[in-house]
Scaffold this active site. Structure first.
Site, short mmCIF file in Angstrom:
data_model
loop_
_atom_site.label_atom_id
_atom_site.label_comp_id
_atom_site.label_asym_id
_atom_site.label_seq_id
_atom_site.Cartn_x
_atom_site.Cartn_y
_atom_site.Cartn_z
N LYS A 1 1.17 -1.69 0.39
CA LYS A 1 -0.02 -0.17 0.23
C LYS A 1 0.84 1.52 0.26
CE LYS A 1 -4.12 1.87 2.33
NZ LYS A 1 -5.02 2.02 3.91
N SER B 1 -9.63 1.87 3.13
CA SER B 1 -8.75 2.37 1.67
C SER B 1 -7.34 1.90 0.84
CB SER B 1 -8.51 4.04 2.46
OG SER B 1 -7.47 3.12 3.77
N SER C 1 -9.87 -0.20 6.82
CA SER C 1 -9.70 -0.05 5.67
C SER C 1 -8.50 -1.59 5.34
CB SER C 1 -8.73 0.97 5.91
OG SER C 1 -8.67 1.68 5.63
N1 GLN Z 1 -13.37 3.97 6.52
C1 GLN Z 1 -12.43 4.61 7.34
C2 GLN Z 1 -12.40 5.91 7.26
O1 GLN Z 1 -12.34 6.32 6.65
C3 GLN Z 1 -11.62 3.78 8.34
C4 GLN Z 1 -10.28 4.22 7.26
C5 GLN Z 1 -8.60 3.42 7.57
O2 GLN Z 1 -9.03 2.50 7.55
N2 GLN Z 1 -7.56 3.50 7.17
O3 GLN Z 1 -11.78 6.43 8.45
#
Ligand code: GLN
Length: 484
Positions: A75, A150, A174
């Site tokens: 990532k 994400s 994410s």
């Molecule tokens: N979807 C969540 C957010 O928008 C989690 C994001 C993540 O785990 N990096 O913050």
């Protein structure tokens, strides 16, 4: 792409070389990227060079580890020395880290072959990978849909078999949510198990790095390789790392595992087909020998509002460092230092990141700190207590991973609240610092993957892998691939 163990076997039996395996991944990436867009960059030259070194070792009769010669996607919020690390943000578009993150260094030491950096929501803020400043990643099961986020690039790359495994990061879901949308395994470890050194910080008290794979054993191998104490991360735990693969058995010992079904996660707002498939998976766990009971976590539902105070607050502090002086982008047309800061940040950050910075700055400002931030921290403790109470009765908790299957690209971009709602069941796990894993458990009537979330007690990744493995081996889901 085959599993890690199969690839390892091919390497040591000299059936295939590491260069051939790396080339297969790079070819598949080249062939599929015009459709899937999971990688922000590929690192073919370095990958082939690393593969040649593995081949030289094999030729010299030296022993190699399980991850040697295994292609992996990383990532793009993990710093890789000499290779651009953008966080899918314009503000870091020219940033080439002068150092390596601990996890990627560990993978290098294990001679895994990084094939590229994967796409994400800008600074890991989002649930669909649509807030990347560079490209929108598509779900390999249906290209008109999002891969989740994400870590959508990593999940899509693994689902599309562009690489057998990848790393993601998980602040509120994410890793697990994109794994659910893409029909793969994704694990968020216990907070502190994996070093965050070199992970670009979003919300430091919640962020964890973890594996994404097509099967449980690969995820267990990868976690074993990246976990462990690191003096460079003050929150890193000093614990021994077990061999997670040793415990993997196709059956559970009768009555050896107690599973709690979180009552509150099967109600309103959860797609009926998701409820149905996760309930069937729970029956299957029972057939495998687990004792199942219903558990109530009454404060689970406060996770979402709590998270959306704490995470943006930490983010607003962490992102203050992008000021045009130390990293990446700087606008050219500023006439004093203050306008340089503001113009650089206005041009460099996307809408979602700005929204989080504003939310966080507001929640932390004088007068609101007690009303919002402090209150949220107190509720965080209550949520943690719900889990502690639950783990007095059971070993592992179950819920759906996400309320729906993958949604259409563009469907939620204009409605951040509906996007945030998708994190309902993953967020409490981060707030409590617990490990959680997504395990595919079927498809909806459009053929889109559904995922079940297993939640473990602190440092009980071993139990999660064990339950996930027994379930996986007794069901056909891990055998199907997206129609690409
Ligand atoms: N979807 C969540 C957010 O928008 C989690 C994001 C993540 O785990 N990096 O913050």
């Amino acid at each position: 792409m085959a599993s890690i163990r199969q690839l390892h076997q091919q390497l040591i039996s000299k059936e295939r070389s590491a260069v051939e395996i790396a080339q297969e991944a790079l070819n598949r990436i080249q062939q599929l990227e015009p459709k899937v867009h999971s990688f922000l960059c590929t690192t073919s030259e370095q990958a082939l060079e690393q593969a040649r070194q593995v081949d030289a070792k094999i030729a010299a009769g030296e022993e190699i580890g399980l991850l040697a010669g295994i292609p992996i996607g990383i990532k793009d919020n993990l710093c890789t020395k000499g290779i651009a690390t953008t966080c899918a943000s314009h503000i870091l578009e020219n940033f080439v880290p002068p150092y390596e993150s601990t996890v990627t260094q560990k993978l290098k030491d294990a001679e895994a072959v990084m094939v590229g950096k994967t796409n994400l929501d800008e600074f890991a803020m989002g649930s669909s990978t649509e807030s990347s400043a560079y490209q929108v990643t598509c779900n390999p099961w249906d290209l008109s849909r999002v891969p989740g986020g994400s870590s959508g690039g990593s999940a899509a790359a693994v689902a599309a078999r562009e690489c057998p495994v990848a790393l993601g990061s998980d602040t509120g879901g994410s890793i697990r949510q994109p794994a659910s949308f893409c029909g793969v395994i994704g694990m968020k470890p216990t907070y502190g198990l994996v070093s965050r050194y070199g992970l670009v910080a979003f919300a430091s008290s919640l962020d964890q790095i973890g594996p994404i794979a097509t099967n449980v054993e690969d995820a267990a191998i990868l976690l074993g390789a990246i976990a462990g104490h690191d003096p460079s991360d003050a929150t890193s735990l000093k614990v021994d790392i077990p061999d997670y693969t040793k415990l993997l058995q196709p059956e559970l010992k009768p009555k050896s595992i107690k599973i709690g079904v979180i009552k509150e996660t099967f109600g309103e707002g959860i797609d009926p087909v998701v409820v149905e498939k996760v309930r069937q998976a729970i029956e299957q766990l029972q057939n495998l020998g687990a004792e199942v009971q219903e558990i109530s976590c009454p404060r689970f539902r406060y996770g979402l509002p709590t998270y959306y105070i704490i995470a943006p607050s930490e983010a607003s502090a962490n992102l203050a460092r992008y000021d045009g002086v130390r990293y990446g982008k700087r606008v050219a047309d500023a006439d004093n230092i203050l306008s340089m800061y503001t113009k650089t940040r206005a041009a460099g950050f996307g809408a979602e990141v700005k929204r989080r910075i504003m939310l966080g700055t507001y929640a932390l400002s004088a007068g609101y700190y007690d009303a919002y931030y402090l209150k949220a921290q107190k509720v965080r403790t209550l949520i943690k207590q719900d889990f502690e109470n639950a783990f007095e009765k059971v070993d592992v908790l179950v819920s759906p991973t996400a309320p729906t299957t993958a949604f259409k690209a563009g469907e939620k971009t204009q409605d951040p609240l509906s996007m945030y709602l998708g994190d309902l069941m993953t967020i409490p796990v981060n707030l409590a610092g617990l490990p959680g894993i997504n395990v595919p458990c079927g498809y909806d009537d459009q053929g889109l993957p559904i995922g079940m979330q297993l939640i473990g007690n602190v440092l009980r990744e071993d139990q999660l892998f064990q339950v996930a493995y027994a379930y996986e081996q007794s069901t056909p889901w891990h055998l199907s691939k997206p129609p690409l």
